[in-house]
Design a protein around this motif. Structure first.
Motif, PDB file in Angstrom:
ATOM      1  N   PRO A 101       5.592  -9.182  10.739  1.00 49.75           N
ATOM      2  CA  PRO A 101       5.645 -10.443  11.477  1.00 49.75           C
ATOM      3  C   PRO A 101       7.067 -10.967  11.661  1.00 49.75           C
ATOM      4  O   PRO A 101       7.307 -11.771  12.544  1.00 49.75           O
ATOM      5  N   ARG A 112       2.195   1.525   1.584  1.00 55.92           N
ATOM      6  CA  ARG A 112       2.774   0.181   1.693  1.00 55.92           C
ATOM      7  C   ARG A 112       3.542   0.041   3.008  1.00 55.92           C
ATOM      8  O   ARG A 112       4.024   1.017   3.553  1.00 55.92           O
ATOM      9  N   VAL A 113       3.670  -1.189   3.460  1.00 62.84           N
ATOM     10  CA  VAL A 113       4.542  -1.469   4.604  1.00 62.84           C
ATOM     11  C   VAL A 113       5.576  -2.480   4.124  1.00 62.84           C
ATOM     12  O   VAL A 113       5.236  -3.622   3.801  1.00 62.84           O
ATOM     13  N   LEU A 114       6.824  -2.048   4.031  1.00 59.25           N
ATOM     14  CA  LEU A 114       7.855  -2.876   3.380  1.00 59.25           C
ATOM     15  C   LEU A 114       8.902  -3.350   4.385  1.00 59.25           C
ATOM     16  O   LEU A 114       9.335  -2.575   5.254  1.00 59.25           O
ATOM     17  N   SER A 115       9.310  -4.600   4.252  1.00 61.48           N
ATOM     18  CA  SER A 115      10.365  -5.143   5.110  1.00 61.48           C
ATOM     19  C   SER A 115      11.428  -5.843   4.264  1.00 61.48           C
ATOM     20  O   SER A 115      11.246  -6.018   3.065  1.00 61.48           O
ATOM     21  N   GLU A 116      12.500  -6.255   4.890  1.00 55.90           N
ATOM     22  CA  GLU A 116      13.670  -6.892   4.243  1.00 55.90           C
ATOM     23  C   GLU A 116      14.459  -5.854   3.454  1.00 55.90           C
ATOM     24  O   GLU A 116      14.074  -5.455   2.354  1.00 55.90           O
ATOM     25  N   ALA A 126      15.157  -6.216  -0.422  1.00 51.99           N
ATOM     26  CA  ALA A 126      13.924  -6.101  -1.208  1.00 51.99           C
ATOM     27  C   ALA A 126      13.455  -4.642  -1.216  1.00 51.99           C
ATOM     28  O   ALA A 126      12.986  -4.133  -2.242  1.00 51.99           O
ATOM     29  N   PHE A 174      13.224  -2.265  -4.540  1.00 55.82           N
ATOM     30  CA  PHE A 174      11.923  -1.641  -4.836  1.00 55.82           C
ATOM     31  C   PHE A 174      12.083  -0.128  -5.026  1.00 55.82           C
ATOM     32  O   PHE A 174      11.543   0.456  -5.968  1.00 55.82           O
ATOM     33  N   TYR A 213       8.919  -6.831  -5.528  1.00 55.99           N
ATOM     34  CA  TYR A 213       9.260  -6.634  -4.116  1.00 55.99           C
ATOM     35  C   TYR A 213       8.801  -7.831  -3.289  1.00 55.99           C
ATOM     36  O   TYR A 213       9.548  -8.370  -2.463  1.00 55.99           O
ATOM     37  N   ARG A 273      10.975 -10.861  -3.726  1.00 54.67           N
ATOM     38  CA  ARG A 273      12.265 -10.734  -3.023  1.00 54.67           C
ATOM     39  C   ARG A 273      12.083 -10.797  -1.509  1.00 54.67           C
ATOM     40  O   ARG A 273      12.910 -11.358  -0.795  1.00 54.67           O
TER      41      ARG A 273
END
Lengths: 221, 221
Positions: free
Chosen positions: A46, A58-62, A65, A69, B88, B91
């Motif tokens: 988003p 997983r779907v990771l952003s930033e 962070a 991770f 995660y 953060r």
């Protein structure tokens, strides 16, 4: 298969790519034109930004962070030292580059010269370009000052802070905006990090319409 | 004595103040007009920003790096969970508020209405204020969506993510820019965090020329 949605000249994506590559985590790179986001892309994130890492369900952003991770779940080789003081220094420097350097230099030079054209937002604003060209000198001097006291940016060990800095500088080097003659110390540090296997995929990246200068991919620049 | 150089309505300073207060670390607060930096201030912090924390002989900058340092050196009460997935998420959410929310809401409402006047930079830009007032709705809905699934923002435990969000929202509440009627879930969450002893010093802050509305310090708002 892990996937990284990225843009070739995004320093935030490059920081994540370097971290993944150092830890030998394979990812498929998917170029994302994040300024023309697809519905599918916005569903994944988003915030509408890159990098987005799809890994192990997983779907990771930033980017910061994500890097912390990866470090916590794949501790070898170690990119965050153990003691709180050096960990603080790593995080302070990552923020220094991702906030301050980004605001004063990367956005003024790279975004004006490249991103604006790619995103069809018009011509570079010469006032910004001039301000960025001035500010990078002060930042290179700050790097030189740090490196006069330490082997790597945050201490005697290579850390995420080196990747954050090298990610920004490599993007600016792609458009010949780094004066490597300003400091031999900074140049030596960059030569060290540039010659790492994890740096290789960055050096073959190309943005259509913007061929990199010859020295960009040269390890002996 | 520990010292925090701060500005009363800086969300980054408030995040650090909440973290220190939860851990019962006493600090002397020193108001810093960082937009008119003194030479002494710039010597402490070349980035020229607040917060700056002077603690146990160290001079620390960058709010997120400071909070993580405090957490690692004073682990009780715990504000960062143990498992990497929730860490995660903490953060990611801190970055969400300190980057995206800051850019889309805080800078558009608070900085236009208050900081511009305090810094003598002219009148609020109504286009920005309008954009900020629109964007905060979307962010409150995002908070509500998260809190429908979790007790606190990042999971079942109060973390730095809650402080990052509450720090921004409390600054905006000071200028009556938060519509608490938009979501009962968000209001309940804010009431919970606002009633913590660590929140007290924030609620007595005053910026000359900008008296807060009556509901601001009211725990039953």
């Amino acid at each position: 298969m892990n996937r990284l949605y990225h843009f070739a000249l995004s320093p935030f994506c490059r920081k994540v790519r370097l971290t993944l590559a150092e830890k030998r985590i394979e990812v498929e790179l998917v170029e994302e034109r994040y300024w023309e986001p697809s519905q599918e892309f916005l569903r994944r994130n988003p915030a509408g930004k890159v990098p987005i890492l799809r890994m192990d369900g997983r779907v990771l952003s930033e980017s910061q962070a994500i890097c912390e991770f990866i470090e916590e779940t794949n501790p070898n080789p170690q990119l965050m030292p153990r003691d709180p003081d050096t960990r603080y220094e790593v995080r302070r420097l990552c923020a220094w580059f991702d906030d301050k350097f980004h605001e004063e230099v990367t956005s003024k030079l790279l975004y004006e010269r490249v991103n604006k054209k790619v995103m069809k937002l018009g011509y570079p604003d010469s006032k910004n370009v001039k301000a960025g060209a001035q500010a990078i000198k002060y930042h290179l001097d700050y790097l030189a000052w740090l490196l006069d006291q330490r082997r790597w940016l945050a201490g005697d060990q290579m850390t995420l802070a080196d990747f954050a800095a090298a990610a920004h500088l490599s993007c600016l080097d792609y458009i010949s905006d780094v004066d490597w003659n300003r400091s031999a110390t900074v140049k030596d540090w960059y030569a060290k990090i540039k010659s790492r296997p994890s740096f290789r995929t960055l050096l073959v990246d190309q943005v259509p319409g913007f061929p990199p200068p010859r020295h960009y991919a040269d390890l002996d620049f």
